[in-house]
Design a protein around this motif. Sequence first.
Motif, mmCIF file in Angstrom:
data_model
loop_
_atom_site.group_PDB
_atom_site.id
_atom_site.type_symbol
_atom_site.label_atom_id
_atom_site.label_comp_id
_atom_site.label_asym_id
_atom_site.label_seq_id
_atom_site.Cartn_x
_atom_site.Cartn_y
_atom_site.Cartn_z
ATOM 1 N N TYR A 94 -0.005 3.595 -3.241
ATOM 2 C CA TYR A 94 -0.773 4.754 -2.906
ATOM 3 C C TYR A 94 0.186 5.869 -2.615
ATOM 4 O O TYR A 94 -0.209 6.969 -1.958
ATOM 5 C CB TYR A 94 -1.762 4.629 -1.572
ATOM 6 C CG TYR A 94 -2.735 3.563 -2.016
ATOM 7 C CD1 TYR A 94 -3.863 3.930 -2.660
ATOM 8 C CD2 TYR A 94 -2.722 2.332 -1.214
ATOM 9 C CE1 TYR A 94 -4.599 2.922 -3.184
ATOM 10 C CE2 TYR A 94 -3.805 1.286 -1.662
ATOM 11 C CZ TYR A 94 -4.821 1.477 -2.659
ATOM 12 O OH TYR A 94 -5.711 0.744 -2.900
ATOM 13 N N ARG A 119 -6.898 2.753 -10.663
ATOM 14 C CA ARG A 119 -5.930 1.655 -10.303
ATOM 15 C C ARG A 119 -6.640 0.357 -10.093
ATOM 16 O O ARG A 119 -6.021 -0.450 -10.266
ATOM 17 C CB ARG A 119 -5.420 2.132 -8.557
ATOM 18 C CG ARG A 119 -4.360 3.060 -8.837
ATOM 19 C CD ARG A 119 -3.826 3.126 -7.319
ATOM 20 N NE ARG A 119 -4.629 3.784 -6.557
ATOM 21 C CZ ARG A 119 -4.633 4.795 -5.807
ATOM 22 N NH1 ARG A 119 -3.372 5.411 -6.032
ATOM 23 N NH2 ARG A 119 -5.464 5.527 -5.131
ATOM 24 N N LYS A 124 -7.174 7.220 -8.208
ATOM 25 C CA LYS A 124 -8.160 6.388 -7.451
ATOM 26 C C LYS A 124 -8.928 5.545 -8.094
ATOM 27 O O LYS A 124 -9.190 4.502 -7.885
ATOM 28 C CB LYS A 124 -8.823 7.271 -6.401
ATOM 29 C CG LYS A 124 -9.708 6.421 -5.409
ATOM 30 C CD LYS A 124 -10.431 7.397 -4.451
ATOM 31 C CE LYS A 124 -11.537 6.493 -3.694
ATOM 32 N NZ LYS A 124 -12.293 7.653 -2.773
ATOM 33 N N ARG A 177 1.013 -1.257 0.131
ATOM 34 C CA ARG A 177 -0.252 -0.183 -0.020
ATOM 35 C C ARG A 177 0.782 1.410 0.110
ATOM 36 O O ARG A 177 0.570 2.218 -0.721
ATOM 37 C CB ARG A 177 -0.675 -0.141 1.259
ATOM 38 C CG ARG A 177 -2.050 -1.096 0.982
ATOM 39 C CD ARG A 177 -3.110 -1.171 2.164
ATOM 40 N NE ARG A 177 -4.063 -1.856 1.842
ATOM 41 C CZ ARG A 177 -5.044 -2.358 3.015
ATOM 42 N NH1 ARG A 177 -4.816 -2.038 4.206
ATOM 43 N NH2 ARG A 177 -5.830 -3.086 2.567
#
Length: 247
Positions: A143, A194, A191, A139
Amino acid sequence: WRKVKTDWEAWCARSLADEDIVRLILDGTMVTARIDRKATAISVLAAIGVRRDGQKILLAIRNMGGESTAAWRAFLGDLDARGLKAPDFVIVDGAPGLEAALAELWPEAPVQRCTVHKHRNLLAHAPKSLHDELTEDYRDMVYAETKAEIEARRKAFLRKWRLKCPAVADSLEDAGDRLFTFTRLDPSQWKSARTTNAIERLHEEFRRRIKTQAVLPDAETAPMLFWALMASGQIVMRKVDGWETLS
């Protein structure tokens, strides 16, 4: 029922030439249907398009007998035959049959592999004791806020997991740059670009509405029911995040 079936068949045959689709989301979703008197899990193929104004629409949903290259080739070939233009961006779940069919039909289209599917895949290659650590590292990489940060953390991830669990590093490398195609877009779109979550959410809504009937009467009922829930307004899809920069 005859009226619904007639409308369903007309929807399946409609022209897509006037749809201004800039992004395509493709995935297979599992449902249970009765085949030869037995409850059988079948894979229904779905395509969601994102218009230039950001609105998501269901383009097609069909039972093609599986997720082989031949099944996806026929599914995508039908979209092409009905006039769908090559999309600017395609999001897939990483299934090899789908990627092979896409390479044949739209070889120039940028393809994004779903980061959620890849996360599940990485976990399957690691012992359970490492799952939390792996998830945190993954993550942090996916991100990160900038393309440069993502690339730096990708290299660090590979160095660490090459030593700790080589199968995890090999799996990440197998995805290649397609796991990070979203970084070509404006950050406001990252967002929504992905993952194939739009289709996952559609499936969740579908299951919520059929929970009293766990097994559908036949294989062809599933895609028709998906469509009917959308057409009747019981399931509504919103615009994608970052739609303001799509144009």
